[in-house]
Scaffold this active site. Structure first.
Site, PDB file in Angstrom:
ATOM      1  N   ASP A  72       0.822  -1.209   0.000  1.00 23.79           N
ATOM      2  CA  ASP A  72       0.000   0.000   0.000  1.00 23.79           C
ATOM      3  C   ASP A  72       0.854   1.257   0.000  1.00 23.79           C
ATOM      4  O   ASP A  72       2.068   1.204   0.176  1.00 23.79           O
ATOM      5  CB  ASP A  72      -0.952  -0.007   1.219  1.00 23.79           C
ATOM      6  CG  ASP A  72      -0.275  -0.492   2.502  1.00 23.79           C
ATOM      7  OD1 ASP A  72       0.960  -0.476   2.562  1.00 23.79           O
ATOM      8  OD2 ASP A  72      -0.988  -0.888   3.436  1.00 23.79           O
ATOM      9  N   ASP A 141      -7.415  -3.136  14.356  1.00 24.34           N
ATOM     10  CA  ASP A 141      -8.799  -3.491  14.024  1.00 24.34           C
ATOM     11  C   ASP A 141      -8.865  -4.665  13.032  1.00 24.34           C
ATOM     12  O   ASP A 141      -9.896  -4.913  12.418  1.00 24.34           O
ATOM     13  CB  ASP A 141      -9.554  -2.280  13.454  1.00 24.34           C
ATOM     14  CG  ASP A 141      -8.905  -1.729  12.183  1.00 24.34           C
ATOM     15  OD1 ASP A 141      -7.906  -2.324  11.706  1.00 24.34           O
ATOM     16  OD2 ASP A 141      -9.400  -0.707  11.664  1.00 24.34           O
ATOM     17  N   HIS A 143      -7.213  -5.120  10.173  1.00 20.44           N
ATOM     18  CA  HIS A 143      -7.067  -4.901   8.722  1.00 20.44           C
ATOM     19  C   HIS A 143      -5.727  -5.409   8.211  1.00 20.44           C
ATOM     20  O   HIS A 143      -4.714  -5.341   8.899  1.00 20.44           O
ATOM     21  CB  HIS A 143      -7.299  -3.432   8.345  1.00 20.44           C
ATOM     22  CG  HIS A 143      -6.238  -2.461   8.761  1.00 20.44           C
ATOM     23  ND1 HIS A 143      -6.454  -1.480   9.702  1.00 20.44           N
ATOM     24  CD2 HIS A 143      -4.973  -2.284   8.341  1.00 20.44           C
ATOM     25  CE1 HIS A 143      -5.358  -0.756   9.842  1.00 20.44           C
ATOM     26  NE2 HIS A 143      -4.435  -1.233   9.039  1.00 20.44           N
ATOM     27  N   GLU A 148      -9.591  -1.899   5.417  1.00 19.70           N
ATOM     28  CA  GLU A 148     -10.246  -1.562   6.673  1.00 19.70           C
ATOM     29  C   GLU A 148     -11.533  -2.374   6.838  1.00 19.70           C
ATOM     30  O   GLU A 148     -12.009  -2.970   5.863  1.00 19.70           O
ATOM     31  CB  GLU A 148     -10.579  -0.058   6.650  1.00 19.70           C
ATOM     32  CG  GLU A 148      -9.368   0.864   6.518  1.00 19.70           C
ATOM     33  CD  GLU A 148      -8.637   1.079   7.844  1.00 19.70           C
ATOM     34  OE1 GLU A 148      -8.692   0.192   8.714  1.00 19.70           O
ATOM     35  OE2 GLU A 148      -8.014   2.134   8.004  1.00 19.70           O
TER      36      GLU A 148
END
Ligand code: GLP
Length: 269
Positions: A72, A141, A143, A148
């Site tokens: 990314d 979380d 991801h 996400e």
């Protein structure tokens, strides 16, 4: 899925580096048949990169015939910004090894047409023969890359809006100022990771304990994109003890038991 539980971050990093090195050595890559790595940024893989650099310096591995694709990159951050993932990768890894610059692929978050950039990235991965080993970290979380919660588990490379949680967490790299953190990023999809022949995820620290527990024990769900790995034929999570804090005792003991002969990194090379 395999779960390799290491004592601490240092042992985890050594294990991950030796595992990667062993895959490269077994593949015996050549210009005609390179080995293709998917690579992450973040604090989790830093120790592994340092160990890989040491292995390279010791002559144990070469990156000459390695092709890399990073996961990314932020949108709109200049490539030479100290917090861009371009800067991170060259500073922490690429400039210390014998990788050919033309073999390095990192998404361009400043491309004039971001959708075209993402489509081209998928095409480039395909043209390279697919990713042999995708290495990743995980967000608190759950991801993977910047997928996400709510990301399609079949997603491909695309633009994603970062959640407030991620922006707050990543603001530690931007003078603790959330306003300096880009709001969007280009990221490979969960599907892109799932198409890799093998996946290795690094999980360390107590703040990742919930993500690890969901990834290993939770139901497959877009809420925790790491759970998609449960459907991957060859996925490994390597973690440290603090990351296990939310695992059930039974799960923890189970993986400790079945992997007890596979924990010593020295046996990997
Ligand atoms: C970012 C990256 C992820 C990374 C995550 C965790 O969101 N896009 O690829 O896994 O942060 O980062 P860290 O390893 O610093 O905890």
């Amino acid at each position: 899925m395999r779960l390799i539980i290491q004592e601490n971050y240092s042992a985890l990093s050594k294990w991950a580096a030796c595992y990667v090195a062993s895959k490269i050595r077994k593949a015996n890559p050549s210009p005609a048949k390179p080995f293709v790595l998917g690579l992450p940024t973040g604090s989790s893989p830093l120790g592994m990169y340092q160990e890989l650099i040491e292995l390279y310096k010791a002559g144990s591995i070469s990156f000459e015939n390695i092709i890399t694709f990073n996961m990314d990159e932020y949108v709109g951050l200049p490539e030479n910004h100290p917090q861009s993932y371009h800067s991170f990768m060259w500073e922490n890894f690429f400039s210390h090894i014998n990788i050919r610059p033309e073999n390095v692929h990192i998404l361009n978050g400043n491309a004039p047409d971001l959708n075209a950039e993402c489509e081209q990235y998928e095409a480039d991965i395909h043209a390279a023969g697919g990713i042999d080993l995708f290495i990743g970290g995980v967000g608190a979380d759950g991801h993977i890359a910047f997928n996400e919660p709510g990301s399609s588990l079949h997603s491909a490379t695309r633009i994603k809006t970062l959640t407030t949680d991620t922006i707050i967490l990543n603001s530690r790299f931007f003078d603790n100022d959330v306003n300096q953190v880009p709001q969007t990023a280009l990221t490979v999809g969960v599907g892109t990771v799932m198409y890799a022949k093998e996946v290795l995820i690094i999980v360390n620290g107590h703040n990742k304990a919930q993500a690890l527990a969901q990834g290993v024990e939770g139901a497959i769900s877009q809420k925790w994109t790491i759970t998609a790995l449960q459907l991957h034929p060859k996925a490994i999570i390597v973690c440290d003890e603090p990351a296990c804090d939310e695992l059930s005792v039974g799960t923890y003991r189970y993986f400790k038991d079945i992997e007890k002969n596979n924990l010593d990194y020295k046996n990997l090379l």
